[in-house]
Structures are given as C-alpha cells and as structure tokens.
Design an enzyme around this catalytic site. Structure first.
Site, PDB file in Angstrom:
ATOM      1  N   ARG A  11      23.131  35.240  20.743  1.00  0.00           N
ATOM      2  CA  ARG A  11      24.286  35.384  21.656  1.00  0.00           C
ATOM      3  C   ARG A  11      25.017  36.702  21.405  1.00  0.00           C
ATOM      4  O   ARG A  11      26.251  36.745  21.396  1.00  0.00           O
ATOM      5  CB  ARG A  11      25.263  34.203  21.516  1.00  0.00           C
TER       6      ARG A  11
ATOM      7  N   SER B 169      28.449  25.968  26.694  1.00  0.00           N
ATOM      8  CA  SER B 169      28.784  25.671  25.297  1.00  0.00           C
ATOM      9  C   SER B 169      30.059  26.422  24.922  1.00  0.00           C
ATOM     10  O   SER B 169      30.136  27.625  25.129  1.00  0.00           O
ATOM     11  CB  SER B 169      27.664  26.155  24.375  1.00  0.00           C
TER      12      SER B 169
ATOM     13  N   GLU C  32      32.061  30.753  22.046  1.00  0.00           N
ATOM     14  CA  GLU C  32      31.022  31.551  22.702  1.00  0.00           C
ATOM     15  C   GLU C  32      31.579  32.339  23.889  1.00  0.00           C
ATOM     16  O   GLU C  32      31.239  33.505  24.070  1.00  0.00           O
ATOM     17  CB  GLU C  32      29.880  30.630  23.164  1.00  0.00           C
TER      18      GLU C  32
HETATM   19  C1  LIG Z   1      27.520  24.855  33.086  1.00  0.00           C
HETATM   20  C2  LIG Z   1      27.241  26.095  32.244  1.00  0.00           C
HETATM   21  C3  LIG Z   1      26.080  26.172  31.497  1.00  0.00           C
HETATM   22  C4  LIG Z   1      25.799  27.332  30.729  1.00  0.00           C
HETATM   23  N1  LIG Z   1      24.639  27.377  29.981  1.00  0.00           N
HETATM   24  C5  LIG Z   1      24.354  28.478  29.240  1.00  0.00           C
HETATM   25  C6  LIG Z   1      23.146  28.545  28.478  1.00  0.00           C
HETATM   26  O1  LIG Z   1      22.326  27.643  28.485  1.00  0.00           O
HETATM   27  N2  LIG Z   1      22.916  29.665  27.744  1.00  0.00           N
HETATM   28  C7  LIG Z   1      23.783  30.717  27.727  1.00  0.00           C
HETATM   29  O2  LIG Z   1      23.499  31.711  27.027  1.00  0.00           O
HETATM   30  N3  LIG Z   1      24.928  30.682  28.438  1.00  0.00           N
HETATM   31  C8  LIG Z   1      25.247  29.591  29.196  1.00  0.00           C
HETATM   32  N4  LIG Z   1      26.409  29.534  29.908  1.00  0.00           N
HETATM   33  C9  LIG Z   1      27.345  30.647  29.836  1.00  0.00           C
HETATM   34  C10 LIG Z   1      27.188  31.663  30.988  1.00  0.00           C
HETATM   35  O3  LIG Z   1      26.620  31.050  32.134  1.00  0.00           O
HETATM   36  C11 LIG Z   1      26.303  32.859  30.615  1.00  0.00           C
HETATM   37  O4  LIG Z   1      26.846  33.508  29.499  1.00  0.00           O
HETATM   38  C12 LIG Z   1      26.185  33.838  31.787  1.00  0.00           C
HETATM   39  O5  LIG Z   1      25.272  34.860  31.484  1.00  0.00           O
HETATM   40  C13 LIG Z   1      27.514  34.493  32.152  1.00  0.00           C
HETATM   41  O6  LIG Z   1      27.317  35.187  33.360  1.00  0.00           O
HETATM   42  P1  LIG Z   1      28.512  35.522  34.329  1.00  0.00           P
HETATM   43  O7  LIG Z   1      28.002  36.425  35.372  1.00  0.00           O
HETATM   44  O8  LIG Z   1      29.153  34.269  34.798  1.00  0.00           O
HETATM   45  O9  LIG Z   1      29.484  36.307  33.333  1.00  0.00           O
HETATM   46  P2  LIG Z   1      31.061  36.360  33.352  1.00  0.00           P
HETATM   47  O10 LIG Z   1      31.602  35.065  32.826  1.00  0.00           O
HETATM   48  O11 LIG Z   1      31.567  36.804  34.665  1.00  0.00           O
HETATM   49  O12 LIG Z   1      31.303  37.476  32.258  1.00  0.00           O
HETATM   50  C14 LIG Z   1      30.996  37.235  30.898  1.00  0.00           C
HETATM   51  C15 LIG Z   1      31.148  38.525  30.089  1.00  0.00           C
HETATM   52  O13 LIG Z   1      30.154  39.450  30.476  1.00  0.00           O
HETATM   53  C16 LIG Z   1      30.757  40.633  30.948  1.00  0.00           C
HETATM   54  N5  LIG Z   1      30.009  41.126  32.096  1.00  0.00           N
HETATM   55  C17 LIG Z   1      29.672  40.436  33.218  1.00  0.00           C
HETATM   56  N6  LIG Z   1      28.970  41.250  34.043  1.00  0.00           N
HETATM   57  C18 LIG Z   1      28.889  42.449  33.416  1.00  0.00           C
HETATM   58  C19 LIG Z   1      28.309  43.704  33.765  1.00  0.00           C
HETATM   59  N7  LIG Z   1      27.678  43.894  34.917  1.00  0.00           N
HETATM   60  N8  LIG Z   1      28.423  44.728  32.874  1.00  0.00           N
HETATM   61  C20 LIG Z   1      29.065  44.576  31.708  1.00  0.00           C
HETATM   62  N9  LIG Z   1      29.638  43.410  31.328  1.00  0.00           N
HETATM   63  C21 LIG Z   1      29.549  42.368  32.184  1.00  0.00           C
HETATM   64  C22 LIG Z   1      32.171  40.240  31.350  1.00  0.00           C
HETATM   65  O14 LIG Z   1      33.040  41.333  31.299  1.00  0.00           O
HETATM   66  C23 LIG Z   1      32.480  39.233  30.310  1.00  0.00           C
HETATM   67  O15 LIG Z   1      32.859  39.878  29.133  1.00  0.00           O
HETATM   68  C24 LIG Z   1      26.712  28.396  30.688  1.00  0.00           C
HETATM   69  C25 LIG Z   1      27.904  28.300  31.447  1.00  0.00           C
HETATM   70  C26 LIG Z   1      28.151  27.162  32.224  1.00  0.00           C
HETATM   71  C27 LIG Z   1      29.421  27.077  33.028  1.00  0.00           C
END
Ligand SMILES: Cc1cc2nc3c(=O)[nH]c(=O)nc-3n(C[C@H](O)[C@H](O)[C@H](O)COP(=O)(O)OP(=O)(O)OC[C@H]3O[C@@H](n4cnc5c(N)ncnc54)[C@H](O)[C@@H]3O)c2cc1C
Length: 355
Positions: free
Chosen positions: A163, A245, A347
């Site tokens: 992570r 998580s 996380e």
């Molecule tokens: C129901 C559920 C299940 C999940 N299961 C998992 C899992 O199995 N494994 C896992 O690893 N995660 C999981 N997650 C967490 C999450 O989905 C992941 O971390 C996902 O990659 C976040 O993507 P996002 O676009 O929503 O990021 P955001 O929440 O919008 O952003 C997260 C971070 O990334 C940064 N960021 C986003 N886009 C960019 C970009 N283009 N450039 C630079 N920084 C950026 C943001 O600034 C922020 O710091 C889960 C979440 C939920 C709600």
C-alpha cells in the site's frame, strides 16, 4: 457559485465544502488546472473516485480538482510481448479490468471490483486477493509540480511497497508532488489468470494456491467474495459507504508476532523476518465485532460503525460526519493497542483531520 460538498464526491459520503471545484477531462486540462492552482499558491486536493479519502467536516479550503480523463490506448499487442496499454488517470479502474478480462489481457483480474480511478492505483499500490498493481504497471506518466514538468517513472523507480509508492510518500495532506496523468500496463495475452496466490480465492475456484484459473472465473469469484464482504461499491448497501479497509495490515517483527495467540493469522511481511498480521482479526479479537458502533449509545450515536459484513471497514450508516467515522476508528485503534499492544494505521488519506 454553489459550493460543492466533498461528501458528494467520496464513497464514505462525508466531508465538508470544497474551496473551489473543477474537473479536468484531458491531460492538458489536468496540467492547466494544477498549474493555475500552484501559480496562485492555493492548496490543491486531487480526487479520483474519492474512495480512499476521509476529509474534514470543515472541508478543504483550497482547490479541489477531480481527474476525469477517460479512455485507454493500446500501444502494442502481440503474443510474445503481450499488450502494452496506456490508461488515462480518470478512467474507472474496474471498467478497465472488465475490458482486460473480456479481451484476454491477463494479470489484473484479481483486482476486480476495486472502486476509484486508474490514476490512483499506483499511488497506494492498490491490491487485493494476492495481487497488486506493481505486478503489471510498466510506467506512470506524471506532472511534477515542483519542477513544472512531465516526469515518467518506470516500475522500479516507483519503489512500490505494501500500500505504498514514491507517489504516496511525496503526497502531503492529499496534495501530491506528482499528479498521475496516465498509467501504462504490460499484460500477457491469454484466457488464463496470473497464478492465484490467495488461499480463500483458490478454494473458491477449486484450484491449488499458485495455480492459474480462467481469468473470467477469477473475476466472477473475486466480485462474489468482495460483495459478500461489502467491498464492492453499491449505492443500495450502507456497508459499502466506506473507504474500503480503514486500517492497513500491521507488519511487525517476529518477536512481536510470537507474542500473539497461536491462531492469529500470519503472512510473510517482506524481508528481515517481518510478519504481516491481519488487522481484521486483531480488531475482531479485541472485541470489536461486525457492526460495532451501530448502537445509538455508542461514540458515533450509531451513525458510523464497522461494516456488518467485515470488521476492517468503517461505514457511514446515513448522516454520519467525518468526526463520527474517526470516533469509531479511535475506539477500535485504542482497543487493539490495549489488547495486543499493536497500533493500527489508517489506509485512507486523512485530509485536515488526524486519527
Ligand atoms: C468498497 C471499497 C473497497 C475497496 N477495496 C480496496 C481494495 O481491495 N484494495 C485497495 O488497495 N483499495 C481498496 N479500496 C480503496 C480505494 O478504492 C483505492 O485506494 C482506490 O485506488 C482509490 O482510488 P480513487 O480514485 O477513489 O482515489 P481517491 O480516493 O480519489 O484518492 C486517493 C488518493 O490518491 C490521490 N490521487 C488520486 N488520483 C490521483 C492522480 N491522478 N494523481 C496523483 N494522486 C492521485 C488523491 O490525491 C488521494 O491522495 C476500497 C475502497 C472502497 C470504498
């Protein structure tokens, strides 16, 4: 101008107002918007799907930029080298995985059903069911805000960990030094999956751990397992109003792991004899079962609780605030320290708040 609430942009559905809000639909728009905020000296919050963010109830006073660039381009495809595909940062991750599985691009099937945008996947080296994106990412093209220039990282330069990556380590208060523009994946061609490394998934597929299965079947079983744990975003299921998580699995020395009861799950934690523990198990065994916090007399007034399907997700039951979510998280973290002497770490990115 109407003010956008971050609660409408995040899967946990909490978070106060954005100082300003805009969306960028192409690489050029992303760079322009980031430069404009930086030139004006405004704090910048980058948001993809909002599924890994917990933002203060006071909101974010600066510029909030949603990355909304779409699509992907196949650079090369042949049976020896596989496919090289460049995905725009705002492209929905699971839509890409679905396409990959349908077109026999192997290697990302175990990462089915993870919410959010592709550009966020290298940030925390998104992973699940024994796979993570570090296994298939070839390069990440970014905008370096410090140098005002495009910078492309190769896989090894990203220094992926559990992570973790250089992109996450250089992010301060949700404001990354490197804004991801595109992510290039290198995927072998074929109907078979990558080796299935996760015992529960291997059992569900009827294969031995380390064997391959049809990628289609892997995707189907992963989606089924994830849904049973509330880990596939579903507007009709309050157990999915979370950041996934809430705590990472702690990585501890062999000495610390040896102090735990024999039945505590243990996994290899990387080099130096380190052991990865199960945060979900520690939480459960410290007395915080599924649904903990639902009681109206609890710290959150019942508005936030552990998921009723999984102890690792903190969920908004309707009307919760960020403060409610954090109150549950603190109680769980403190209880685990008291019971096992192990501190859990969040996380998701916490913006304007601390645990
Ligand atoms: C129901 C559920 C299940 C999940 N299961 C998992 C899992 O199995 N494994 C896992 O690893 N995660 C999981 N997650 C967490 C999450 O989905 C992941 O971390 C996902 O990659 C976040 O993507 P996002 O676009 O929503 O990021 P955001 O929440 O919008 O952003 C997260 C971070 O990334 C940064 N960021 C986003 N886009 C960019 C970009 N283009 N450039 C630079 N920084 C950026 C943001 O600034 C922020 O710091 C889960 C979440 C939920 C709600």
């Amino acid at each position: 101008m109407t003010q956008i609430q971050l609660s409408t942009l995040t899967t946990a559905a909490v978070g106060g107002p954005a100082g300003s809000y805009s969306e960028a639909r192409s690489e050029a728009e992303i760079i322009d918007a980031v430069r404009a905020a930086d030139d004006a000296g405004r704090p910048l919050l980058i948001i993809g799907g909002g599924s890994n963010l917990l933002v203060s109830d006071d909101g974010f006073p600066g510029a909030v930029l949603k990355i909304a660039s779409q699509g992907f381009t196949v650079n090369a495809e042949d049976s020896c080298g596989g496919v090289s595909v460049v995905v725009q940062a705002g492209h929905n991750w699971d839509a890409f995985v679905e396409h990959a599985v349908k077109h026999a691009w192997s290697g990302v099937e175990a990462l089915s059903g993870i919410p959010g945008a592709t550009g966020a996947t290298p940030v925390q080296n998104v992973g699940a069911y024994g796979a993570d994106v570090s296994q298939t990412i070839a390069a990440v093209r970014t905008w370096d805000r410090e140098r005002s220039a495009v910078k492309t990282f190769t896989n090894s330069e990203l220094k992926f960990g559990y992570r973790d990556s250089v992109l996450k380590r250089t992010t301060v208060n949700g404001s990354p030094r490197y804004v991801v523009l595109t992510v290039e994946f290198q995927l072998p061609l074929g109907r078979m999956s990558a080796p299935v490394r996760y015992a529960e998934l291997a059992r569900a597929l009827g294969v031995e751990q380390g064997q391959r299965a049809y990628a289609n079947d892997v995707r189907r079983e992963v989606l089924r397992l994830r849904a049973s744990k509330g880990m596939v975003w579903d507007a009709g299921d309050r157990d999915t109003y979370s950041t996934g998580s809430f705590f990472t699995n702690p990585i501890v020395t062999g000495e610390v792991a040896a102090r735990l009861p024999e039945e505590a799950p243990r996994y290899p934690g990387g080099g130096d004899g380190l052991t990865k523990l199960s945060a979900a198990w520690l939480i459960d065994q410290a007395g915080f079962g599924k649904g903990f916090g639902l009681d109206p007399d609890s710290v959150s007034g019942g508005r936030a609780s552990l998921s009723t399907k999984h102890t690792l997700a903190i969920t908004n039951r309707g009307g919760a605030t960020t403060a409610d979510m954090l109150a549950v998280a603190r109680e769980v973290r403190d209880g685990v320290v008291e019971r096992f002497g192990i501190e859990l770490h969040p996380e998701p990115l916490l913006i304007g708040v601390e645990l």
